[in-house]
Design an enzyme around this catalytic site. Structure first.
Site, PDB file in Angstrom:
ATOM      1  CD  GLU A 107      11.303   5.302 -39.516  1.00  0.00           C
ATOM      2  OE1 GLU A 107      11.411   6.505 -39.386  1.00  0.00           O
ATOM      3  OE2 GLU A 107      10.805   4.672 -38.719  1.00  0.00           O
ATOM      4  CG  HIS A 152       6.683   6.726 -38.843  1.00  0.00           C
ATOM      5  ND1 HIS A 152       6.468   7.436 -37.701  1.00  0.00           N
ATOM      6  CD2 HIS A 152       5.667   5.701 -38.412  1.00  0.00           C
ATOM      7  CE1 HIS A 152       5.675   7.436 -36.995  1.00  0.00           C
ATOM      8  NE2 HIS A 152       5.037   6.110 -37.248  1.00  0.00           N
ATOM      9  CG  HIS A 212       6.715  10.983 -35.568  1.00  0.00           C
ATOM     10  ND1 HIS A 212       7.418   9.991 -35.768  1.00  0.00           N
ATOM     11  CD2 HIS A 212       6.392  10.973 -34.233  1.00  0.00           C
ATOM     12  CE1 HIS A 212       7.701   9.185 -34.559  1.00  0.00           C
ATOM     13  NE2 HIS A 212       6.852  10.096 -33.743  1.00  0.00           N
ATOM     14  CD  GLU A 217       8.437  10.841 -39.137  1.00  0.00           C
ATOM     15  OE1 GLU A 217       7.418   9.848 -39.513  1.00  0.00           O
ATOM     16  OE2 GLU A 217       9.166  10.780 -38.128  1.00  0.00           O
TER      17      GLU A 217
END
Length: 300
Positions: free
Chosen positions: A170, A112, A20, A23
């Protein structure tokens, strides 16, 4: 119930960032390692890394046309009508992985971040090696949350599914498109734990004594009652309470016209990804998970 698994010798650990593009933490670390990758080196396997969606990174967007982290299903990669940038990019990434690591055992780690107050999370499916690896990280770093989603098209569409083994890291909370030193350090700590554990698995140094941890398994996603930016928003009583207990009847939404809206589930659950900015486009307010306690054991 005991989760038991063995591992093939891990030949390569492949770390991706920028799946992404907004990020920035993973992108920063990839760029850092391009200058000096000594942090990643372990003598029982090769470590590689790459920026997965450079165009989205350049534009500071989550994606340019479609979410790259939903594009890795084999049936979708074989779809000749797939023409978006991210669909074609997924095809290229998966083919490169197959070509570069043919006949080798790879561990794919995808980095992430989240805008939600979730701390450090290891994301995995419920295949025994992946869940055991996540549990071993939790055992090493007690502050980590293990978030397990049942293996399905949803998990197989993620980039991390392209390795022999695969997990996501994450970290949050952090707004999209910015860097924070503490979040970078949390990501670095989690990556180091994964590398150390993979090395110990390879060299026989990993502890084979059974251990117990708590982890969280996915239940469902909860949508905004009238869509994002409608009248209802996340209630102040819920905001920032990721992984805390949500009781039936607790406030979850508030709106000037609708007032307080309560959770109507029948059982206690734990909310995660509360008010995640990336999920506004999907109309999702948060997800629910349940806490599980299991014993884990590494097999020779």
């Amino acid at each position: 119930m005991q989760i038991k698994s063995s591992f093939n010798k891990i030949d390569n650990v492949v770390i991706s960032g920028g799946t992404h593009g907004n990020e920035a933490t993973g992108v920063y670390l990839i760029e850092e390692w391009e200058k000096d990758c000594s942090f990643l080196k372990r003598n029982s396997f090769e470590t590689d890394f790459f920026c997965s969606n450079p165009r989205a990174v350049d534009l500071n967007l989550r994606y340019t046309e479609t979410d790259l982290n939903r594009c890795f299903l084999d049936k979708d990669l074989e779809d000749e009508s797939a023409v978006s940038y991210e669909e074609l990019l997924a095809y290229k990434i998966k083919n490169n992985l197959k070509k570069n690591y043919a006949g080798k055992t790879t561990l794919l780690v995808d980095m992430h971040t989240t805008t939600s107050n979730m701390g450090i999370n290891i994301m995995c499916d419920d295949e025994a090696p992946n869940l055991l690896l996540a549990a071993m990280v939790k055992h090493r770093l007690p502050e980590v949350h293990v978030y397990c989603i049942k293996k399905s098209d949803r998990t197989d569409s993620c980039l991390r599914s392209s390795g022999t083994y695969g997990i996501g890291i994450e970290v949050g909370p952090i707004p999209q498109g910015i860097l924070r030193h503490d979040v970078v350090e949390s990501m670095r700590k989690a990556v180091a734990a994964v590398l150390d554990i993979a090395h110990e698995i390879n060299t026989g140094g990993a502890d084979e004594t059974p251990f117990s941890i708590e982890y969280f398994s996915h239940i469902a996603e909860v949508a905004y009652p009238d869509g994002p930016f409608g009248d209802a928003m996340i209630h102040k009583d819920l905001e920032g309470r990721d992984y805390e207990i949500l009781h039936p009847g607790d406030n979850i939404f508030y709106g000037a016209e609708c007032g307080n809206i309560q959770y109507e589930g029948k059982e206690e659950v734990h909310p995660v990804f509360i008010n995640e900015a990336a999920y506004y486009e999907k109309g999702l307010a948060f997800s629910t998970v349940k806490k599980e306690h299991r014993e884990f054991k590494l097999l020779k």
